[in-house]
Enzyme design. Structure first.
Site, mmCIF file in Angstrom:
data_model
loop_
_atom_site.group_PDB
_atom_site.id
_atom_site.type_symbol
_atom_site.label_atom_id
_atom_site.label_comp_id
_atom_site.label_asym_id
_atom_site.label_seq_id
_atom_site.Cartn_x
_atom_site.Cartn_y
_atom_site.Cartn_z
ATOM 1 N N SER A 47 -8.007 -5.393 5.075
ATOM 2 C CA SER A 47 -8.572 -5.135 3.746
ATOM 3 C C SER A 47 -8.920 -6.396 2.950
ATOM 4 C CB SER A 47 -7.624 -4.247 2.923
ATOM 5 O OG SER A 47 -7.401 -3.027 3.576
ATOM 6 N N LEU A 81 11.596 -20.355 -4.420
ATOM 7 C CA LEU A 81 10.502 -19.543 -3.875
ATOM 8 C C LEU A 81 9.237 -19.680 -4.715
ATOM 9 C CD1 LEU A 81 9.551 -17.070 -2.039
ATOM 10 C CD2 LEU A 81 10.311 -15.625 -3.932
ATOM 11 N N HIS A 87 2.627 3.278 -9.006
ATOM 12 C CA HIS A 87 2.505 1.843 -9.282
ATOM 13 C C HIS A 87 3.744 1.347 -10.045
ATOM 14 C CE1 HIS A 87 -1.445 1.957 -7.680
ATOM 15 N NE2 HIS A 87 -2.015 2.582 -8.696
ATOM 16 N N TRP A 145 -11.304 -3.046 -8.644
ATOM 17 C CA TRP A 145 -12.003 -2.869 -9.929
ATOM 18 C C TRP A 145 -12.829 -1.584 -9.922
ATOM 19 C CZ3 TRP A 145 -10.283 -5.388 -13.872
ATOM 20 C CH2 TRP A 145 -9.859 -6.708 -13.767
ATOM 21 N N GLU A 175 -12.000 -5.237 -4.866
ATOM 22 C CA GLU A 175 -12.494 -3.855 -4.707
ATOM 23 C C GLU A 175 -11.760 -2.874 -5.617
ATOM 24 O OE1 GLU A 175 -11.684 -5.933 -2.118
ATOM 25 O OE2 GLU A 175 -13.772 -6.384 -1.618
ATOM 26 N N ASP A 219 0.827 -1.208 0.000
ATOM 27 C CA ASP A 219 0.000 0.000 0.000
ATOM 28 C C ASP A 219 0.861 1.258 0.000
ATOM 29 O OD1 ASP A 219 -2.350 1.440 -0.018
ATOM 30 O OD2 ASP A 219 -2.671 1.287 2.150
ATOM 31 N N GLY A 220 0.341 2.297 -0.641
ATOM 32 C CA GLY A 220 1.005 3.602 -0.576
ATOM 33 C C GLY A 220 1.579 4.106 -1.892
ATOM 34 N N ARG A 243 0.037 7.637 -2.764
ATOM 35 C CA ARG A 243 0.557 8.727 -1.918
ATOM 36 C C ARG A 243 2.014 9.026 -2.238
ATOM 37 N NH1 ARG A 243 -0.882 6.033 3.355
ATOM 38 N NH2 ARG A 243 -1.509 4.396 1.911
HETATM 39 C C1 FPP Z 1 -1.795 0.110 -3.406
HETATM 40 O O1 FPP Z 1 -1.385 1.448 -3.460
HETATM 41 C C2 FPP Z 1 -1.264 -0.686 -4.501
HETATM 42 C C3 FPP Z 1 -2.009 -1.305 -5.477
HETATM 43 C C4 FPP Z 1 -3.469 -1.240 -5.534
HETATM 44 C C5 FPP Z 1 -1.385 -2.049 -6.558
HETATM 45 C C6 FPP Z 1 -0.083 -2.746 -6.286
HETATM 46 C C7 FPP Z 1 0.569 -2.951 -7.579
HETATM 47 C C8 FPP Z 1 1.879 -2.864 -7.844
HETATM 48 C C9 FPP Z 1 2.928 -2.666 -6.806
HETATM 49 C C10 FPP Z 1 2.310 -2.936 -9.258
HETATM 50 C C11 FPP Z 1 2.743 -4.186 -9.860
HETATM 51 C C12 FPP Z 1 2.567 -5.443 -9.182
HETATM 52 C C13 FPP Z 1 3.094 -6.639 -9.588
HETATM 53 C C14 FPP Z 1 2.826 -7.837 -8.744
HETATM 54 C C15 FPP Z 1 3.938 -6.805 -10.789
HETATM 55 P P1 FPP Z 1 -2.516 2.553 -3.492
HETATM 56 O O2 FPP Z 1 -2.748 2.933 -4.905
HETATM 57 O O3 FPP Z 1 -3.719 2.093 -2.745
HETATM 58 O O4 FPP Z 1 -1.802 3.726 -2.717
HETATM 59 P P2 FPP Z 1 -2.481 4.851 -1.814
HETATM 60 O O5 FPP Z 1 -3.074 4.158 -0.620
HETATM 61 O O6 FPP Z 1 -1.328 5.727 -1.473
HETATM 62 O O7 FPP Z 1 -3.500 5.529 -2.674
#
Ligand code: FPP
Length: 252
Positions: free
Chosen positions: A201, A136, A42, A74, A72, A25-26, A29
């Site tokens: 979550s 792994l 991302h 989506w 969620e 997460d994050g 931000r």
């Molecule tokens: C949450 O951050 C992150 C996601 C919803 C997506 C995670 C995806 C990646 C790290 C990209 C690629 C993944 C792989 C496995 C190749 P957020 O958008 O909710 O951040 P926020 O809480 O700061 O808004």
């Protein structure tokens, strides 16, 4: 000695978690703080995925489970969903040679049929190409939520019972777990959530019954090997009792 080596030297190789799960997460931000688009966060997050996979593999951890896209998610703006799908497909294709070099096996968990065809094919190709790997196991949770998997399992059980193929008396915890997409995978020993929020979550609700939880304010794109190693050191300092007393654990 550099910082990573210093932290790693504090780890006891005999007490390494067998299975680590992560809520990444994050990203949004992280990007906002820099005046960039959420997608840039991302994109940067992929580097963290690479780093935690590499360190897990180097440390001999058996299973790493990443929450890459929730049911969620989506509901996010179409443009962000499309970018994430594209990035996931792109990243998995780019990482394939490195995964093979490190003997990492990809396993997909979730309602994968909902993923658009392009990235879905790249995911299946990567899964198939790494099927022989014995190091792994990297579980990627995509279009996944725990209530979804539990509901699906309940439906399968009801269907088997309706057809007379399963006696309700036979349903115990092991039977139920065998109906989940995580069947055969040991429960996570450690669940890490980055980004400062302290909640689960809808992630692995059944499987984390006795997992140690580690929350860090560090945003996912900043979560590198050093941060991960710190979480592992913290994990090794905990006493896992599984409902027993400290004294019982000491004599087990
Ligand atoms: C949450 O951050 C992150 C996601 C919803 C997506 C995670 C995806 C990646 C790290 C990209 C690629 C993944 C792989 C496995 C190749 P957020 O958008 O909710 O951040 P926020 O809480 O700061 O808004």
């Amino acid at each position: 000695m550099d910082e990573l080596q210093n932290i790693l030297s504090q780890l006891d190789p005999r007490r390494m978690p067998r299975h680590v799960a992560m809520i990444m997460d994050g990203n949004g931000r992280w990007a906002k703080k820099r005046g960039q688009n959420r997608s840039d966060g991302h994109y940067e997050g992929i580097t963290s995925v690479h780093n935690v996979t590499e360190l897990s593999s180097d440390l001999g951890i058996g299973y790493l489970t990443l929450y890459a896209f929730s049911t969620e998610n989506w509901n996010r703006p179409t443009e962000e969903v499309e970018t994430l799908m594209y990035l996931i497909g792109w990243a998995i294709e780019r990482e394939l040679p490195e995964l093979l070099r490190n003997n990492v096996r990809i396993h997909l968990i979730g309602d994968i049929e909902r993923i658009p065809e392009g990235p879905r094919k790249k995911l299946f190709d990567c899964r198939d190409a790494t099927a022989h790997c014995t190091g792994l196991q990297l579980n990627m949770c995509l279009s996944y939520s725990s209530r979804w998997e539990i509901t699906e399992a309940a439906r399968r059980i009801a269907e088997l019972a309706r057809r007379g193929e399963l006696d309700p008396e036979e349903i115990d915890e092991d039977k139920f777990a065998s109906m989940l997409p995580t069947a055969g995978i040991p429960d996570p020993d450690l669940l890490i959530r980055t980004g400062g929020e302290e909640r689960i979550s809808n992630y692995l609700l059944w499987q984390i019954a006795y997992s140690e939880l580690y929350f860090t304010p560090v945003l996912w794109p900043d979560f590198g090997k050093v941060e991960y190693a710190r979480a592992l050191v913290d994990f090794q300092q905990r006493e896992r009792r599984f409902g027993k007393t400290s004294e019982q654990i000491a004599t087990d």
